[in-house]
Every structure is written in structure tokens, then in C-alpha cells.
Design a protein around this motif. Structure first.
Motif, PDB file in Angstrom:
ATOM      1  N   THR A  63       0.776  -1.110   0.073  1.00  0.00           N
ATOM      2  CA  THR A  63       0.167  -0.103   0.014  1.00  0.00           C
ATOM      3  C   THR A  63       0.814   1.246  -0.267  1.00  0.00           C
ATOM      4  OG1 THR A  63      -1.620  -1.099   1.376  1.00  0.00           O
ATOM      5  CG2 THR A  63      -1.976   1.101   1.154  1.00  0.00           C
ATOM      6  N   ASP A  64       1.727   1.407   0.864  1.00  0.00           N
ATOM      7  CA  ASP A  64       2.678   2.550   0.923  1.00  0.00           C
ATOM      8  C   ASP A  64       3.596   2.792  -0.088  1.00  0.00           C
ATOM      9  OD1 ASP A  64       1.213   3.293   3.469  1.00  0.00           O
ATOM     10  OD2 ASP A  64       2.767   2.366   4.721  1.00  0.00           O
ATOM     11  N   ILE A  67       1.221   1.609  -4.046  1.00  0.00           N
ATOM     12  CA  ILE A  67      -0.056   2.046  -4.488  1.00  0.00           C
ATOM     13  C   ILE A  67      -0.125   3.546  -4.051  1.00  0.00           C
ATOM     14  CG2 ILE A  67      -2.603   1.934  -4.233  1.00  0.00           C
ATOM     15  CD1 ILE A  67      -2.223  -1.057  -3.395  1.00  0.00           C
ATOM     16  N   VAL A  68       0.058   3.785  -2.844  1.00  0.00           N
ATOM     17  CA  VAL A  68      -0.104   5.360  -2.588  1.00  0.00           C
ATOM     18  C   VAL A  68       1.222   5.996  -3.012  1.00  0.00           C
ATOM     19  CG1 VAL A  68      -0.012   7.067  -0.604  1.00  0.00           C
ATOM     20  CG2 VAL A  68      -1.155   4.913  -0.618  1.00  0.00           C
ATOM     21  N   GLY A  69       1.090   7.056  -3.516  1.00  0.00           N
ATOM     22  CA  GLY A  69       2.285   7.863  -3.950  1.00  0.00           C
ATOM     23  C   GLY A  69       2.637   7.192  -5.343  1.00  0.00           C
ATOM     24  N   THR A 292       0.755   5.838   8.463  1.00  0.00           N
ATOM     25  CA  THR A 292       0.302   5.666   7.178  1.00  0.00           C
ATOM     26  C   THR A 292      -0.625   4.911   6.986  1.00  0.00           C
ATOM     27  OG1 THR A 292       1.673   3.618   6.842  1.00  0.00           O
ATOM     28  CG2 THR A 292       3.033   5.663   6.650  1.00  0.00           C
ATOM     29  N   VAL A 293      -1.301   4.956   5.696  1.00  0.00           N
ATOM     30  CA  VAL A 293      -2.485   4.394   5.199  1.00  0.00           C
ATOM     31  C   VAL A 293      -2.388   2.750   5.355  1.00  0.00           C
ATOM     32  CG1 VAL A 293      -4.035   3.917   3.289  1.00  0.00           C
ATOM     33  CG2 VAL A 293      -3.368   6.046   3.804  1.00  0.00           C
TER      34      VAL A 293
END
Length: 597
Positions: A63-64, A67-69, A292-293
Motif C-alpha cells: 500500500t505505502d 499504491i500510495v504515491g 501511514t495508510v
């Protein structure tokens, strides 16, 4: 050899007084195979637990960082592959743990069953009579099954649950100590109230087990006594008792299930509260840049791993309590001292021959009861036919029990050929002294199987010879399949007299030195009585025989009559001599003549 004080006897306690951990230690000592290879099993359990904790980490990384960013599809695929591989390893490890635990448990509980049965078998008849037969059987069967259910399922669940809770807590602290504290605060009330809830559940399910016993007792009694119930037209009354027992079981089961549902629902509710609190506080921490998410998603996975064992804790603890209760009942049997046991230095009785029996200063009392035998002195010559007579409760059956060493005297000695029975190896004594009870017990199988029970590995030819030598060939030929006739459960396919004939043939084949006979001709038809009488003549020829005489015709044919009254031997001598003396035996005989005439 030290004598046991009069009136005292070994009893089988209802349960052991060991604590939980003491019970587990003693149970494992009695079943060492359970712990065989436990180190490898625990290592595999750790692998399975750690594997489950890796998945949240891969979720956070994917995710960190993927996917994110800046999107990184390759990283996401690598994390998915790692998660899939870890799940595969976790599944294999978990399955392996279950197989190893099941195998070790069955081996250990087999040891426990065999040990418990062997111990029950070695207990004296007097000790066995302190417990109902059905209850003794349940200790070797259903109580051990209760242990099996916990060790094979609850045990591994308990181990994995503790590892999951510990591992999940450490992992959650890695992501956020604040969220970890919230999760623990949500579940703290449940942990505090768990002991009280467990006591309620134990009490409720204890009532269920008690009601099951009452229901089964009522139903089985009605089935066994169906003929009597019909004969007296009491079906409605019996049906009412059965209905009452079934209703009581239903009410107890519903009550226990309500408690169990409340416990499970509480766990589910708290799990939901924990998730809601984590989402709410986690969102706030995320906005503040403290998590973080991906970290929040991983934490939510960890909360699921944490709450799963907590929700099932009540059920696991209930299984553990049941297992401990079952273990205690089995342990209490195994810990029951054996009061009739082999001597440390056994005396060899020498070659087989008709043996003499002697009582010297014998005293005996049943548990918590008055003396049954007092200062008994008696000499039974080798090869003689002896009849023991007396009123009900006079002690004649107890004398027979002491001769067979089904119990030991609390005072004095009982000897065979001058050797104290307590100095004779039990296996040797059982081969020298054989009992023919009033109601011959037959095992499931054929007539030949039951006759051959008297001598291990007896050939068919020898069994047929025994039948002929006792003059029972015609009777055996009249059976549907002769010696191959199935006797049914407990010999119910045969009449009482026929069962006695099989028992006599069995004793004849055993070729004992001393026979102890509990006369069984008072409730059979004349033809069967005649067969039994002729068979007994062949059975007792050339042996010492001691008959508990209910019909004084047995005493008339004996070489020596022993009259027992209130636990004392009051007269000894031949039938004619005792009748001429006009004493206790003369009065018994005169009364019997009047009744039988």
C-alpha cells in the motif's frame, strides 16, 4: 505382611483433588507419548503464527510503497507473491501441527486407557464395588474422550491463540502504541469478567452432563424393564418420568447455550468496538502524520488476528475445564491403591494336585460395616467336598471370596497347602482356584468360545472331550448349532441353567486344584437340575471343592459340612453326625425338609 485394620478398605474417589496444573502434569506423566516430539510441534506452531503476521506487513508495504504515491506494480506483485508463499507455508505448518498433535495424543491416550483399564482390573472386587460399574467404564471411555477433544483441538487452539495474541500485540506496537492501547482497553473488561463467566459456563454445562446421565438412566431402565412395565400396566407413569428427565435436559441445555451465546456475542461486540475505535483513532493519527495508510490497514489485519483467539477463548477454556475434570476422574482411579496385589517374593505351590485350605484367626469387615467374619478357624482337607451352609448374611459368601482372594482378611490368614494366599502369585492362584458363580457369565460368542475361555488356546478336540466327560454331549447336540451356537449378549440366548452348564464346562477345562461353587440349581427345571448335578459330580471328582449350599441336598452329599452363623463357624462335621447332634445344622436341615416336602 501387614494387615489392614478391620473395617477399612480402599475406595475409588469420585475425582482427584489435584489443581489444574497439577492435574495436567500428572496426566502427562501417565501419558508420556502426548509430549513426544512436542518441541518440533511447538516450532511448527510458531512458524504458523509468524506466517500469519507476515501478511499484514506485505499489505502495508504494497500500500505505502506500491499504491500510495508513486505506483510500483512490480512491488505490489512481489508483496502478493510473498504473501501467497507465506500463506502456503503457514497452511502446511498448521496442518503438520494438527497431524503431529493428533498422532501424539492418540498414542498418549491409548497409554492412559490401557493403564486405567489394567488398574481397574487389578483392583479387588471389594474396591470395585465402591463404584458403579457404568461409572468405572465411563472413566476409561468417555472421560478419556473428553481429554482427547481438548488436547487435539483445544490444546492447539490454546497454543496458537497465545502465540497469536502475543505476536499480534508486538506487531501492533511496531505500528502504533496508541492504537495497541485502545485495543487492549476495549478487551480489558472481558478479560476481567472471563473467570466469572467461565464459572457460570462450567456450572451450566455441568448441569447438562448431569441431566444427560439422568435421561439415559431413565430411558435405559425403561428399556431393560419393559416386560415388567407392561405386566404392571405402569407405562404412563414411566413415560411421565422419562418426559420429566428429557424436559430437564432440554432446559439445562438451553440455559447453557444462552450463557455460551452471550459470551460469544460479547466477544463479537467487543471486536466490532475495537475495529471502530481503531478506524476512528487511526484516521485521526493518519491525518496527524503519525501512521501511514498502509500502516493502518496492516493494523486492522492485526486486530483481526488479535480478536479471533479472544473470541474463541471461552470455548477453549470450557473444553480445558472439561478435560481437566475428565483427567481428574481417570487419575483418581489410577491413584487408587491396589489392596490385593502380588507378593514381592512369591512362593511356588509346586505340582498341581488337590489342595488343602485352612483359615486361622480370620476376621473381615466390609467398608463402614460391622465385622462379617470373626475368629474363623477352619481346616478343609485336600480332595474333600465341603458344603458351607448358613442363613443369608451369615458370612458364607465372604468365606468363598477369601478363598479365591477376591479380598484379603483384615486379621488372620487363609492358606492353600499351608502357604498364605498373600504369598502366592495371583496368576498362579487363579490357575489353582476356580470359581463357578451362581449365575455363569458368558461372553459374546459361541458355546465353544465360552467353554474354551477356561483354558487358553484349548483345542476343539479338548473342548469336545470335556463335554463328553461331563456327560453333556446330548445337551450340546440339542442346541441349534451345537458348540457353535451363538450365546448372545451376556448369554441371553441360553436359559439360566444352560448358562450354568457352560460355566461348569469352562471350569472343568481349567483343571483347577480347588473349586469354589455357588450353588445354582434352585431356579431351574428338573431336567436341567439333573444335568447340572451330574456335571458337578464329574467337575468335583479328584479336586477339593467348596460349595456355598443354598439347598441342603448339597450338604447331604458333602464329605464335610461347615455351618456359619453371624460370622462364626459354629459347627463342622459330616451331615449325618451334625443332624444327630441336634444343633444349629439339625434345625436348618429340619426346616429345609419341611419346606421342600
Amino acid at each position: 505382611m501387614s494387615a489392614r485394620p478391620a473395617g477399612q478398605s480402599t475406595r475409588i474417589e469420585a475425582t482427584s483433588d489435584l489443581g489444574v496444573f497439577g492435574t495436567l502434569r500428572e496426566g502427562l506423566r501417565l501419558s508420556p507419548a502426548i509430549t513426544r516430539g512436542i518441541g518440533i510441534t511447538l516450532l511448527l506452531a510458531v512458524v504458523a503464527t509468524v506466517g500469519r503476521l507476515v501478511v499484514p506487513f506485505t499489505v502495508q508495504q504494497a500500500t505505502d510503497r506500491g499504491i500510495v504515491g508513486d505506483a510500483d506494480p512490480d512491488l505490489v506483485l512481489r508483496m502478493c507473491a510473498i504473501a501467497a508463499g507465506v500463506l502456503l507455508v503457514t497452511g502446511v505448518a498448521t496442518s503438520w501441527v494438527n497431524v503431529r498433535l493428533f498422532t501424539a495424543t492418540e498414542a498418549g491416550l491409548a497409554q492412559l486407557r490401557i493403564r486405567a483399564f489394567r488398574h481397574v482390573h487389578d483392583l479387588s472386587v471389594l474396591t470395585q464395588n465402591t463404584e458403579r460399574r457404568g461409572s468405572l467404564v465411563s472413566r476409561v471411555t468417555s472421560d478419556v474422550d473428553t481429554i482427547s477433544m481438548f488436547v487435539q483441538w483445544g490444546g492447539i487452539m490454546l497454543i496458537l491463540s497465545m502465540l497469536q495474541i502475543l505476536g499480534a500485540t508486538i506487531a501492533m506496537l511496531f505500528y502504533s502504541w496508541q492504537l495497541t492501547l485502545v485495543v487492549w482497553l476495549v478487551f480489558l473488561p472481558m478479560l476481567v469478567l472471563a473467570p466469572r463467566g467461565q464459572r457460570l459456563l462450567n456450572g451450566a454445562y455441568g448441569q447438562v452432563r448431569a441431566r444427560v446421565g439422568g435421561m439415559l438412566a431413565a430411558i435405559s431402565e425403561a428399556v431393560v424393564g419393559a416386560q415388567t412395565i407392561r405386566a404392571y400396566g405402569s407405562g404412563a407413569r414411566v413415560l411421565g418420568r422419562i418426559h420429566q428427565a428429557i424436559t430437564a435436559h432440554r432446559d439445562a441445555a438451553v440455559k447453557a447455550q444462552v450463557y455460551s451465546s452471550l459470551a460469544f456475542s460479547t466477544g463479537t461486540l467487543l471486536s466490532g468496538v475495537a475495529l471502530a475505535a481503531v478506524v476512528t483513532l487511526g484516521t485521526m493519527l493518519g491525518l496527524a502524520g503519525q501512521i501511514t495508510v498502509g500502516g493502518l490497514l496492516a493494523f486492522l489485519f492485526l486486530v483481526q488476528i488479535f480478536t479471533g483467539p479472544v473470541q474463541s477463548a471461552t470455548e477453549v477454556l470450557n473444553e480445558m475445564q472439561n478435560a481437566v475434570a475428565g483427567w481428574r476422574r481417570v487419575i483418581s482411579v489410577v491413584h487408587t491403591p491396589i489392596d490385593v496385589e502380588d507378593p514381592e517374593r512369591p512362593v511356588d505351590l509346586g505340582p498341581r494336585h488337590p489342595a488343602s485350605i485352612s483359615f486361622s484367626g480370620v476376621g473381615f469387615a466390609y467398608p463402614d460395616g460391622p465385622p462379617v467374619l470373626q475368629d474363623v478357624d477352619l481346616e478343609i482337607p485336600a480332595g474333600s467336598r465341603v458344603a458351607i451352609v448358613g442363613e443369608t448374611g451369615s458370612g458364607k459368601t465372604t468365606l468363598a471370596r477369601l478363598v479365591t482372594r477376591f479380598a484379603d482378611p483384615q486379621r488372620g490368614t487363609v492358606c492353600i497347602d499351608g502357604v498364605d494366599l498373600r504369598d502366592v502369585r495371583l496368576s498362579d492362584l487363579r490357575g489353582r482356584v476356580v470359581v463357578v458363580p451362581q449365575e455363569g457369565f458368558l461372553f459374546t460368542g459361541t458355546v465353544a468360545d465360552n467353554v474354551g475361555y477356561g483354558r487358553r488356546r484349548a483345542s476343539r478336540e479338548r473342548i469336545e472331550e470335556a463335554v463328553a466327560e461331563l456327560g453333556l454331549s446330548a445337551w450340546v447336540a440339542s442346541l441349534p448349532q451345537g458348540l457353535d451356537t451363538d450365546v448372545g449378549q451376556r448369554g441371553e440366548s441360553l436359559s439360566a441353567g444352560e448358562r450354568q452348564l457352560v460355566a461348569i464346562m469352562r471350569a472343568y477345562l481349567a483343571d483347577a486344584d480347588v473349586l469354589v461353587l455357588d450353588e445354582a440349581t434352585s431356579a431351574v427345571d428338573p431336567a436341567t437340575e439333573s444335568r447340572i448335578t451330574r456335571a458337578l459330580v464329574g467337575l468335583t471328582a479328584g479336586r477339593t471343592s467348596i460349595a456355598i449350599a443354598h439347598r441342603l441336598s448339597t450338604a447331604e452329599a458333602a464329605d464335610m459340612v461347615v455351618v456359619v452363623d453371624a460370622g462364626r463357624v459354629v459347627e463342622v462335621g459330616p451331615h449325618a453326625e451334625l443332624v444327630a447332634q441336634g444343633g444349629r445344622y439339625a434345625r436348618l436341615h429340619a426346616s429345609w425338609v419341611v419346606q421342600s416336602g
